[in-house]
Design a protein around this motif. Structure first.
Motif, PDB file in Angstrom:
ATOM      1  N   ALA A  14     -48.784  -4.177  21.739  1.00  0.00           N
ATOM      2  CA  ALA A  14     -48.898  -2.723  21.895  1.00  0.00           C
ATOM      3  C   ALA A  14     -50.248  -2.205  21.436  1.00  0.00           C
ATOM      4  O   ALA A  14     -50.683  -1.126  21.854  1.00  0.00           O
ATOM      5  CB  ALA A  14     -47.781  -2.018  21.127  1.00  0.00           C
TER       6      ALA A  14
ATOM      7  N   ARG B 149     -43.659  -1.299  27.553  1.00  0.00           N
ATOM      8  CA  ARG B 149     -42.425  -1.077  26.791  1.00  0.00           C
ATOM      9  C   ARG B 149     -41.320  -2.014  27.266  1.00  0.00           C
ATOM     10  O   ARG B 149     -40.579  -2.588  26.459  1.00  0.00           O
ATOM     11  CB  ARG B 149     -41.987   0.385  26.909  1.00  0.00           C
ATOM     12  CG  ARG B 149     -42.901   1.355  26.184  1.00  0.00           C
ATOM     13  CD  ARG B 149     -42.315   2.757  26.152  1.00  0.00           C
ATOM     14  NE  ARG B 149     -43.186   3.681  25.443  1.00  0.00           N
ATOM     15  CZ  ARG B 149     -43.190   3.836  24.129  1.00  0.00           C
ATOM     16  NH1 ARG B 149     -42.365   3.121  23.370  1.00  0.00           N
ATOM     17  NH2 ARG B 149     -44.002   4.694  23.542  1.00  0.00           N
TER      18      ARG B 149
ATOM     19  N   GLN C 138     -42.222  -5.486  26.047  1.00  0.00           N
ATOM     20  CA  GLN C 138     -41.883  -5.655  24.633  1.00  0.00           C
ATOM     21  C   GLN C 138     -40.385  -5.838  24.432  1.00  0.00           C
ATOM     22  O   GLN C 138     -39.950  -6.643  23.597  1.00  0.00           O
ATOM     23  CB  GLN C 138     -42.364  -4.450  23.825  1.00  0.00           C
ATOM     24  CG  GLN C 138     -43.865  -4.456  23.542  1.00  0.00           C
ATOM     25  CD  GLN C 138     -44.266  -3.293  22.667  1.00  0.00           C
ATOM     26  OE1 GLN C 138     -44.185  -2.127  23.068  1.00  0.00           O
ATOM     27  NE2 GLN C 138     -44.695  -3.592  21.451  1.00  0.00           N
TER      28      GLN C 138
END
Length: 467
Positions: free
Chosen positions: A78, A27, A30
């Motif tokens: 992801a 996360r 990203q």
């Protein structure tokens, strides 16, 4: 790579490290990739400030790369965790190779090229979890792309190419060192964590084995305690039963003698009266012996039931303690231990009498065995007071040899005993401690006194129901 500490020999360890180091915080990765895409496209603003006429072209290059390469890769990472490193490498290499083409359309050419490339290098080396190998691929490919675009570009000012390559090359070296140092420290931390995990697992396995052994020994000690009661009762019962057997044998002989006299036809009144009297005495003695054995067996059954009782009950302490020690007195008397109970009437408890009885039994037999080891016997006193409406204090003490000061901190430890040579397992006081704390919800501690050993037990008058 293994020699310089940037790769593990064990493939499984290398896989776990990559899983943590590269894929551990996707996360955040990203978020960094999204920021990088916006920044890459956002530098079009500076193109507009300096050269508005070329903005459509630079926007198409920068924005197209961000829109069609960087953002899709940000989303793709992801859903393809196993391809995280190749995706990150593409994310870094493509914009790094495209950027030099922007300088072909800028009027200033490659004047600010090194600054732009250094920003890309800085972002790649600090914001993304690349390993040294991937970063090296990025450095080589982007440097070759920069050199190629510079070669096909119009002529450069004298010395500008040297300065650009010097600055970019220096940035590459610094980034490789920084990423290598970061990865090296991460690998050392991973090794330490893995070693700690293995030791923790080994310690937990050892602890489970120890707890299982301890539980087995505690159960064995409980059974041994009950066996001690069995042995004591067996010894006590054998005397009256033996006497009854001897008496019955004697009466059998008397009956046979009377039968012979009657069958012979010569029966004297005095002999008949004497024989009947002997039979009456024998029957009386046999009945008394068997009655005594029956009482002792009944007492033993009650003691066994009390020790196994895990039911919560309401009881009056004075009467209950009197009954409990009445059952134990014959067994303790064999060891020469006298019991003195001083408990005022009216103290009522709603607790676990079985557990409390076992604690009293352990302390009494412990006093007989350790307080008076010579077998001469002594006194075991028990006093109780209600110190407040919700708490009762019971003090058990003897006047024996006492406990050495250096041993007092260890008496409740499992397997601690000073008489292992005589077969003691060192679990009696440990069991008593667990029963008082866990089952009765109270405390037990050794108290100081001039002679012998004393234990103070404080338990609540109303014990909450255990799950």
């Amino acid at each position: 790579m293994q020699r310089i500490g940037l790769r593990f020999e064990d493939a499984a360890a290398e896989h776990r490290f990559v899983e943590i180091f590269v894929r551990g915080s996707l996360r955040w990765t990203q978020a960094a990739m999204l920021l990088g895409a916006l920044t890459y496209a956002g530098y079009t603003f500076w193109d507009w400030v300096l050269y508005p006429e070329v903005v459509p072209t630079t926007l198409a290059i920068r924005g197209g790369t961000a829109l069609f390469v960087l953002l899709p890769l940000t989303v793709l990472i992801a859903f393809a965790r196993r391809w995280t490193e190749p995706i990150l490498l593409l994310y870094c290499v493509i914009p790094g190779c495209v950027l030099p083409f922007v300088y072909l359309v800028l009027p200033s050419g490659f004047t600010f090229a090194s600054a732009g490339m250094i920003i890309v290098i800085l972002f790649v080396s600090t914001m993304l979890p690349l390993r040294v190998g991937s970063l090296l691929v990025f450095c080589v490919t982007t440097w070759l792309a920069f050199a190629f675009v510079e070669w096909i570009a119009p002529s450069l000012p004298s010395g500008l190419g040297f300065i650009n390559h010097f600055l970019i090359g220096n940035a590459y070296l610094l980034s490789l060192y920084a990423v290598g140092a970061r990865e090296y420290r991460a690998r050392r931390l991973f090794e330490t964590t893995e070693a700690l995990r293995r030791e923790t697992a080994r310690a937990e396995a050892s602890l489970q084995a120890l707890q299982a052994t301890q539980a087995h020994l505690v159960q064995a000690e409980k059974l041994a305690s009950l066996g001690q009661l069995v042995a004591g009762v067996a010894h006590e019962v054998s005397t009256p039963i033996g006497l009854a057997l001897t008496t019955s044998t004697t009466m059998q002989g008397d009956v046979q003698g009377l039968a012979q006299m009657v069958s012979g036809g010569q029966v004297r009144r005095s002999e008949l009266v004497r024989g009947i009297g002997r039979l009456e005495q024998g029957l009386q003695l046999t009945w008394q012996s068997l009655h005594r054995a029956s009482e002792m067996i009944h007492t033993f059954k009650q003691v066994a039931v009390d020790h196994a009782n895990e039911q919560q009950e309401a009881f009056e302490l004075q009467g209950w303690l009197g009954q409990t020690f009445d059952k134990l007195k014959p067994l303790l008397a064999r060891r020469g231990l006298a019991i003195e109970v001083d408990v005022p009437p009216g103290i009522k408890l709603h607790s676990y009498p079985g557990a409390l009885g076992q604690v009293m039994s352990i302390l009494a037999f412990n006093a007989a065995e350790h307080g008076y080891p010579s077998g001469a016997g002594g006194v075991f006193t028990l006093t109780a007071t209600q110190i407040d409406p919700g708490t009762v204090r019971i003090v058990c003490a003897d006047r024996g040899t006492g406990i050495a000061p250096e041993l007092r901190d260890r008496i409740f430890d499992p397997f601690f005993t000073t008489r292992r040579d005589s077969g003691s397992a060192g679990l009696g006081l440990h069991i008593a401690f667990n029963l008082v704390v866990s089952t009765l919800g109270g405390t037990i501690e050794l108290i100081a006194q001039e002679r012998g050993a004393g234990f103070a037990i404080e338990i609540p008058t109303q014990r909450a129901m255990m799950n």
